[in-house]
Scaffold this motif. Structure first.
Motif, PDB file in Angstrom:
ATOM      1  N   TYR A   1     -12.102  19.444 -50.122  1.00  0.00           N
ATOM      2  CA  TYR A   1     -13.405  18.781 -49.644  1.00  0.00           C
ATOM      3  C   TYR A   1     -14.232  18.724 -50.804  1.00  0.00           C
ATOM      4  CZ  TYR A   1     -12.079  19.400 -44.810  1.00  0.00           C
ATOM      5  OH  TYR A   1     -11.483  19.271 -43.574  1.00  0.00           O
ATOM      6  N   GLY A   2     -13.904  18.773 -52.192  1.00  0.00           N
ATOM      7  CA  GLY A   2     -14.583  18.524 -53.154  1.00  0.00           C
ATOM      8  C   GLY A   2     -15.531  19.663 -53.631  1.00  0.00           C
ATOM      9  N   TYR A   3     -15.231  20.819 -53.416  1.00  0.00           N
ATOM     10  CA  TYR A   3     -15.859  22.172 -53.590  1.00  0.00           C
ATOM     11  C   TYR A   3     -15.357  22.793 -54.876  1.00  0.00           C
ATOM     12  CZ  TYR A   3     -19.012  21.533 -49.778  1.00  0.00           C
ATOM     13  OH  TYR A   3     -20.119  20.991 -48.782  1.00  0.00           O
ATOM     14  N   THR A   4     -16.212  23.324 -55.704  1.00  0.00           N
ATOM     15  CA  THR A   4     -15.548  24.185 -56.784  1.00  0.00           C
ATOM     16  C   THR A   4     -16.024  25.837 -56.424  1.00  0.00           C
ATOM     17  OG1 THR A   4     -15.924  22.506 -58.445  1.00  0.00           O
ATOM     18  CG2 THR A   4     -15.673  25.174 -59.189  1.00  0.00           C
ATOM     19  N   THR A   5     -14.743  26.493 -56.623  1.00  0.00           N
ATOM     20  CA  THR A   5     -14.839  28.094 -56.144  1.00  0.00           C
ATOM     21  C   THR A   5     -15.213  29.056 -57.444  1.00  0.00           C
ATOM     22  OG1 THR A   5     -13.609  27.573 -54.360  1.00  0.00           O
ATOM     23  CG2 THR A   5     -13.802  29.907 -55.110  1.00  0.00           C
ATOM     24  N   ILE A   6     -16.188  29.674 -57.621  1.00  0.00           N
ATOM     25  CA  ILE A   6     -16.526  30.773 -58.637  1.00  0.00           C
ATOM     26  C   ILE A   6     -16.292  32.105 -58.058  1.00  0.00           C
ATOM     27  CG2 ILE A   6     -18.284  31.621 -59.967  1.00  0.00           C
ATOM     28  CD1 ILE A   6     -19.780  29.112 -59.864  1.00  0.00           C
ATOM     29  N   LEU A   7     -15.114  32.702 -58.848  1.00  0.00           N
ATOM     30  CA  LEU A   7     -14.535  34.139 -58.344  1.00  0.00           C
ATOM     31  C   LEU A   7     -15.406  35.223 -58.891  1.00  0.00           C
ATOM     32  CD1 LEU A   7     -12.444  35.598 -56.555  1.00  0.00           C
ATOM     33  CD2 LEU A   7     -11.050  35.424 -58.690  1.00  0.00           C
TER      34      LEU A   7
END
Length: 328
Positions: A88-94
């Motif tokens: 869906y075009g989102y970036t994930t920061i862990l």
């Protein structure tokens, strides 16, 4: 390079439908959504979300907080979250909180400064009141909170623990111990209570058979060594997660106790590490990928101001029999 028209053609839907899937706007049938997502993945289509971000002041970035990145359960969970978010075009920061309240609060403040669009919390050292103050959409994953207003995805912890304990009794076990998780965690309490629901009806149970392993392998190894030396007639162990079950397996091997002939062990989670230890670990498996993917889809709906079907999902677990229990 693939275009939105290529996606619509492969999926057999209109460009407008693809756009609704990408933007989470309007109603799209679940099967249609799956077709579009498959087409996007097959074509390696990358949507252009730059214009949308500029117009609605969103960063298309979410935070994922986990308590212990060394536990294979959480990387498997993170993979599912990232897969869906990327579609869906989102970036994930862990962020890795190490079960620390202060570290978790610090991560949240840093994420807020980066103008993230939402947070998935697989680490809940924080209270429900503290989570409410985030100022962005939040979904709690795996480690539920006592709240009726925060969306959550978890598994049937108490029911799974009951099934695991009944299974050990069916194996012929006559004295079953429990390695429990941290006292402040609701899922650890539920798994312990599920065990107690079954064993408190027996004539051999006493509170000394419940010991803390805190979801960690080393602590579980040490706790099991002490437990088996004190109660050598223990012939079954239900561990509240697979890491503790592997610790129990290690303790039994140190003491020269034959697995599963003299001691049967059942874990909880279904991590891949359970397949590489010897004997392979019998476990109550959570649908790890499904849980992460569901939490991600819920968060996207919240970010895009779409209604949720429900605030709480409690998914089924499944007993997977392997070498730490006997074939009956």
């Amino acid at each position: 390079m693939a275009t939105i028209r290529d996606v619509s053609k492969l999926a057999g839907v209109s460009v407008a439908t693809v756009s609704r899937v990408l933007n989470r706007s309007g109603y799209v049938h679940e099967e249609t959504e799956r077709k579009v997502l498959r087409a996007i993945k097959e074509l390696s289509y990358t949507p252009n979300f730059v214009a949308r971000s500029l117009s609605n002041k969103k960063t298309s970035t979410i935070g994922l907080m986990v308590p212990d990145i060394t536990n294979p359960f959480f990387p498997e969970l993170a993979r599912a979250v990232e897969d869906v978010m990327q579609l869906y075009g989102y970036t994930t920061i862990l962020g890795n909180s190490d079960e620390s309240v202060e570290k978790e609060k610090q991560y949240v403040e840093v994420l807020k400064q980066r103008y993230i669009d939402g947070v998935i919390l697989a680490s809940t050292a924080l209270t429900a009141d503290e989570v409410h103050k985030f100022g962005v959409p939040v979904v709690v994953l795996d480690r539920a909170l006592t709240s009726d207003t925060i969306p959550m995805v978890t598994s049937k912890n108490r029911e799974g623990a009951r099934e695991a304990t009944r299974f050990l009794l069916a194996q012929g076990c006559r004295k079953i111990a429990h390695l429990r998780g941290p006292a402040q965690l609701l899922n650890a309490d539920e798994r312990c209570q599920g065990y107690l629901d079954i064993v408190e009806q027996t004539d051999w149970f006493h509170p000394g058979l419940v010991v803390a392993g805190n979801y960690e392998m080393k602590q579980a190894t040490d706790a099991t060594l002490a437990l088996l030396k004190k109660y050598p007639d223990i012939d079954g162990i239900f561990a509240g997660n697979d890491m503790m079950a592997i610790g129990a397996l290690r303790a039994a091997q140190i003491l020269g106790i034959s697995i599963p002939d003299k001691l049967a062990i059942v874990g909880y989670d279904g991590i891949t590490m359970g397949e590489v230890v010897y004997p392979e670990l019998t476990t109550m498996a959570q649908p790890i990928y499904d849980m992460g993917a569901l939490a991600a889809r819920m968060l996207i709906k919240m970010i895009e101001k779409q209604p949720l079907d429900t605030l709480y999902y409690e998914l089924d677990v499944q007993l997977i029999e392997r070498g730490t229990t006997r074939k009956v």
